[in-house]
Design an enzyme around this catalytic site. Structure first.
Site, PDB file in Angstrom:
ATOM      1  N   THR A  59       0.796  -1.014  -0.107  1.00  9.30           N
ATOM      2  CA  THR A  59      -0.099   0.116  -0.079  1.00  9.30           C
ATOM      3  C   THR A  59       0.899   1.305  -0.075  1.00  9.30           C
ATOM      4  O   THR A  59       1.877   1.393   0.639  1.00  9.30           O
ATOM      5  CB  THR A  59      -0.944   0.058   1.177  1.00  9.30           C
ATOM      6  N   THR A  60       0.368   2.221  -0.695  1.00  4.98           N
ATOM      7  CA  THR A  60       1.050   3.479  -0.993  1.00  4.98           C
ATOM      8  C   THR A  60       0.795   4.482   0.093  1.00  4.98           C
ATOM      9  O   THR A  60       0.001   4.267   0.938  1.00  4.98           O
ATOM     10  CB  THR A  60       1.059   4.180  -2.262  1.00  4.98           C
ATOM     11  N   PRO A  86       7.278   0.669  -2.460  1.00  8.02           N
ATOM     12  CA  PRO A  86       6.258   1.304  -3.198  1.00  8.02           C
ATOM     13  C   PRO A  86       6.049   0.459  -4.537  1.00  8.02           C
ATOM     14  O   PRO A  86       5.124   0.713  -5.090  1.00  8.02           O
ATOM     15  CB  PRO A  86       6.928   2.560  -3.520  1.00  8.02           C
ATOM     16  N   PHE A  88       6.638  -3.860  -5.920  1.00  5.82           N
ATOM     17  CA  PHE A  88       7.168  -5.066  -5.748  1.00  5.82           C
ATOM     18  C   PHE A  88       7.476  -5.720  -6.993  1.00  5.82           C
ATOM     19  O   PHE A  88       8.206  -6.787  -6.988  1.00  5.82           O
ATOM     20  CB  PHE A  88       6.295  -5.957  -4.839  1.00  5.82           C
ATOM     21  N   HIS A 115      -1.403   5.298 -14.853  1.00  4.64           N
ATOM     22  CA  HIS A 115      -1.800   4.207 -14.247  1.00  4.64           C
ATOM     23  C   HIS A 115      -3.452   4.009 -14.736  1.00  4.64           C
ATOM     24  O   HIS A 115      -3.968   5.023 -15.141  1.00  4.64           O
ATOM     25  CB  HIS A 115      -1.860   4.467 -12.711  1.00  4.64           C
ATOM     26  N   LYS A 119      -6.775   3.992  -9.555  1.00  2.26           N
ATOM     27  CA  LYS A 119      -5.874   4.176  -8.517  1.00  2.26           C
ATOM     28  C   LYS A 119      -6.194   5.374  -7.512  1.00  2.26           C
ATOM     29  O   LYS A 119      -6.581   6.285  -7.830  1.00  2.26           O
ATOM     30  CB  LYS A 119      -4.565   4.757  -9.199  1.00  2.26           C
ATOM     31  N   GLY A 125       3.198   5.882  -5.608  1.00  2.00           N
ATOM     32  CA  GLY A 125       4.200   5.730  -4.712  1.00  2.00           C
ATOM     33  C   GLY A 125       5.629   5.380  -5.269  1.00  2.00           C
ATOM     34  O   GLY A 125       6.718   5.871  -4.854  1.00  2.00           O
ATOM     35  N   THR A 126       5.639   4.895  -6.630  1.00  2.00           N
ATOM     36  CA  THR A 126       6.881   4.496  -7.200  1.00  2.00           C
ATOM     37  C   THR A 126       7.314   5.829  -7.741  1.00  2.00           C
ATOM     38  O   THR A 126       8.630   6.036  -7.580  1.00  2.00           O
ATOM     39  CB  THR A 126       6.477   3.675  -8.523  1.00  2.00           C
TER      40      THR A 126
HETATM   41  N1  LIG Z   1       3.809  -1.837  -4.082  1.00  2.15           N
HETATM   42  C1  LIG Z   1       3.468  -2.535  -4.994  1.00  2.15           C
HETATM   43  O1  LIG Z   1       4.098  -3.270  -5.923  1.00  2.15           O
HETATM   44  C2  LIG Z   1       1.718  -2.203  -5.169  1.00  2.15           C
HETATM   45  C3  LIG Z   1       1.243  -1.363  -4.697  1.00  2.15           C
HETATM   46  N2  LIG Z   1      -0.097  -0.999  -4.851  1.00  2.15           N
HETATM   47  C4  LIG Z   1      -0.971  -0.184  -3.782  1.00  2.15           C
HETATM   48  O2  LIG Z   1      -1.777  -1.102  -3.217  1.00  2.15           O
HETATM   49  C5  LIG Z   1      -2.814  -0.358  -2.745  1.00  2.15           C
HETATM   50  C6  LIG Z   1      -3.873  -0.888  -3.136  1.00  2.15           C
HETATM   51  O3  LIG Z   1      -4.277  -0.876  -4.593  1.00  2.15           O
HETATM   52  P1  LIG Z   1      -5.140  -1.911  -5.526  1.00  2.15           P
HETATM   53  O4  LIG Z   1      -4.916  -3.194  -5.207  1.00  2.15           O
HETATM   54  O5  LIG Z   1      -4.944  -1.346  -6.803  1.00  2.15           O
HETATM   55  O6  LIG Z   1      -6.546  -1.301  -4.905  1.00  2.15           O
HETATM   56  P2  LIG Z   1      -7.755  -2.155  -4.878  1.00  2.15           P
HETATM   57  O7  LIG Z   1      -8.808  -1.204  -4.673  1.00  2.15           O
HETATM   58  O8  LIG Z   1      -8.092  -3.001  -6.025  1.00  2.15           O
HETATM   59  O9  LIG Z   1      -7.919  -3.043  -3.682  1.00  2.15           O
HETATM   60  C7  LIG Z   1      -7.758  -2.784  -2.441  1.00  2.15           C
HETATM   61  C8  LIG Z   1      -8.437  -3.940  -1.620  1.00  2.15           C
HETATM   62  O10 LIG Z   1      -8.353  -3.434  -0.302  1.00  2.15           O
HETATM   63  C9  LIG Z   1      -9.796  -3.608   0.341  1.00  2.15           C
HETATM   64  N3  LIG Z   1      -9.850  -2.690   1.690  1.00  2.15           N
HETATM   65  C10 LIG Z   1      -9.819  -1.400   1.766  1.00  2.15           C
HETATM   66  N4  LIG Z   1      -9.712  -1.051   3.120  1.00  2.15           N
HETATM   67  C11 LIG Z   1      -9.277  -2.252   3.758  1.00  2.15           C
HETATM   68  C12 LIG Z   1      -9.112  -2.778   5.017  1.00  2.15           C
HETATM   69  N5  LIG Z   1      -9.348  -1.800   6.010  1.00  2.15           N
HETATM   70  N6  LIG Z   1      -8.785  -3.870   5.527  1.00  2.15           N
HETATM   71  C13 LIG Z   1      -8.918  -4.614   4.502  1.00  2.15           C
HETATM   72  N7  LIG Z   1      -9.084  -4.683   3.288  1.00  2.15           N
HETATM   73  C14 LIG Z   1      -9.382  -3.462   2.847  1.00  2.15           C
HETATM   74  C15 LIG Z   1     -10.374  -2.962  -0.743  1.00  2.15           C
HETATM   75  O11 LIG Z   1     -11.797  -3.325  -0.500  1.00  2.15           O
HETATM   76  P3  LIG Z   1     -13.108  -2.594  -1.166  1.00  2.15           P
HETATM   77  O12 LIG Z   1     -12.896  -3.067  -2.978  1.00  2.15           O
HETATM   78  O13 LIG Z   1     -14.036  -3.226  -0.602  1.00  2.15           O
HETATM   79  O14 LIG Z   1     -12.883  -1.277  -1.008  1.00  2.15           O
HETATM   80  C16 LIG Z   1     -10.295  -3.692  -1.632  1.00  2.15           C
HETATM   81  O15 LIG Z   1     -10.392  -4.990  -2.110  1.00  2.15           O
HETATM   82  C17 LIG Z   1      -2.559   1.354  -3.289  1.00  2.15           C
HETATM   83  O16 LIG Z   1      -2.284   1.893  -2.463  1.00  2.15           O
HETATM   84  C18 LIG Z   1      -1.675   0.811  -4.505  1.00  2.15           C
HETATM   85  O17 LIG Z   1      -1.131   2.034  -4.842  1.00  2.15           O
HETATM   86  C19 LIG Z   1      -0.780  -1.633  -5.850  1.00  2.15           C
HETATM   87  C20 LIG Z   1      -0.140  -2.585  -6.715  1.00  2.15           C
HETATM   88  C21 LIG Z   1       1.260  -2.842  -6.556  1.00  2.15           C
HETATM   89  O1  LIG Z   2      -2.110   1.369  -7.520  1.00  2.00           O
HETATM   90  C1  LIG Z   2      -1.288   0.798  -8.362  1.00  2.00           C
HETATM   91  O2  LIG Z   2      -1.893  -0.027  -9.310  1.00  2.00           O
HETATM   92  C2  LIG Z   2       0.300   0.767  -7.974  1.00  2.00           C
HETATM   93  N1  LIG Z   2       0.512   1.309  -7.288  1.00  2.00           N
HETATM   94  C3  LIG Z   2       1.768   1.386  -6.834  1.00  2.00           C
HETATM   95  C4  LIG Z   2       2.261   2.766  -6.831  1.00  2.00           C
HETATM   96  O3  LIG Z   2       1.594   3.659  -6.577  1.00  2.00           O
HETATM   97  O4  LIG Z   2       3.543   2.926  -7.205  1.00  2.00           O
HETATM   98  C5  LIG Z   2       2.825   0.360  -7.426  1.00  2.00           C
HETATM   99  C6  LIG Z   2       2.338   0.326  -8.844  1.00  2.00           C
HETATM  100  O5  LIG Z   2       2.511   1.425  -9.502  1.00  2.00           O
HETATM  101  C7  LIG Z   2       0.945  -0.186  -9.056  1.00  2.00           C
END
Ligand SMILES: NC(=O)C1=CN([C@@H]2O[C@H](COP(=O)(O)OP(=O)(O)OC[C@H]3O[C@@H](n4cnc5c(N)ncnc54)[C@H](OP(=O)(O)O)[C@@H]3O)[C@@H](O)[C@H]2O)C=CC1
Ligand SMILES: O=C(O)C1=N[C@H](C(=O)O)C[C@H](O)C1
Length: 229
Positions: A59-60, A86, A88, A115, A119, A125-126
């Protein structure tokens, strides 16, 4: 991530927690992976760390203040570690690494991150992390800020600045996660680009983090610390 953990022979998925579930379900876990939302990740981390559970966080939304808070929680719970990254994606980590290497050789630099339109945050974050790494490399090389004589009639036309580096965020249907770092010098430019074409790009790095987080020391920021770069 749940599917990837389930498919790994050496890992066991013991709980899945969604938005309205109680965190108590995580009690038997050795490691928690958090990909949720910048608005809730700190509460999740505080709970996990206070229960002695290692965390691998995608999470970012982590600025210096948040990282300092996490360090404080970890210091109060010795033996518990967090890996916050930020991005993976292995190729994304390499992109940041190569950008930091290139930074000291160019007068100008700008970052464009692109993106999917769902988002949660901008800039990514990246992009923030890349800007910080590039800015640090430029400072260490004694470079002045990128030259920019523009007068902007429309606010936002030059994007946001992170550590004096301009960052532009594009949100577009059809995209997953992409970034370009564009460097400019005398008569030439260099573009370093990374594309995540699938969310599967993040799973090898997360699994590596899950396997290794127990052996880290407190807070580690960035997957690069687990790779032999
Ligand atoms: N570091 C990395 O490599 C990457 C980072 N990210 C980051 O990860 C985060 C999530 O992104 P993404 O997967 O695209 O978002 P999504 O909205 O697709 O997924 C987030 C999930 O988390 C759930 N959620 C929200 N609040 C909570 C909580 N309190 N407890 C448990 N689950 C919860 C959401 O539920 P609901 O749908 O019901 O709201 C949803 O299912 C962002 O900050 C993104 O930037 C994403 C991809 C790669
Ligand atoms: O939200 C996303 O999708 C992603 N979030 C991360 C970021 O904010 O850098 C990693 C990747 O870019 C995907």
């Amino acid at each position: 991530m749940c599917k990837a953990v389930t498919a790994a022979d050496d890992l066991e998925l013991v709980a899945e927690v969604d938005k309205d579930d109680k965190l108590d379900a995580l009690s038997g876990a050795e490691v928690v992976v958090d990909f949720t939302h910048p608005g809730v990740v700190m509460d999740n981390l505080e709970w996990c760390i206070s229960h002695g559970i290692h965390t691998v966080v995608g999470t970012t939304g982590f600025d210096d203040e948040r990282l300092e808070t996490v360090r404080g929680w970890l210091a109060a719970n010795p033996g518990t570690n967090s890996l916050i990254a930020p991005n993976f994606g292995i190729a994304a980590v390499l992109m940041m690494h190569f950008a930091a290497q290139a930074a000291r050789h160019f007068e100008s630099v700008e970052i464009v991150e692109l993106h999917h339109p769902h988002k949660a945050d901008a800039p990514s974050g990246t992009a923030r992390r890349t800007a910080e790494l590039v800015a640090r490399a430029r400072r260490e090389a004694g470079l002045a800020p990128s030259p920019d004589a523009t007068s902007t009639a429309l606010e936002g036309a030059r994007g946001a600045t992170v550590d004096d580096v301009h960052v532009h965020a594009v949100r577009l249907a059809g995209l997953i996660a992409h970034q370009e770092i564009i460097f400019g010098g005398e008569g030439e430019t260099l573009t370093i680009r990374h594309d995540s074409m699938s969310r599967a790009s993040f799973t090898p790095g997360v699994l590596l983090g899950v396997r290794r987080v127990g052996g880290l020391d407190g807070l580690t920021v960035g997957l690069e610390h687990l790779l032999d770069l």
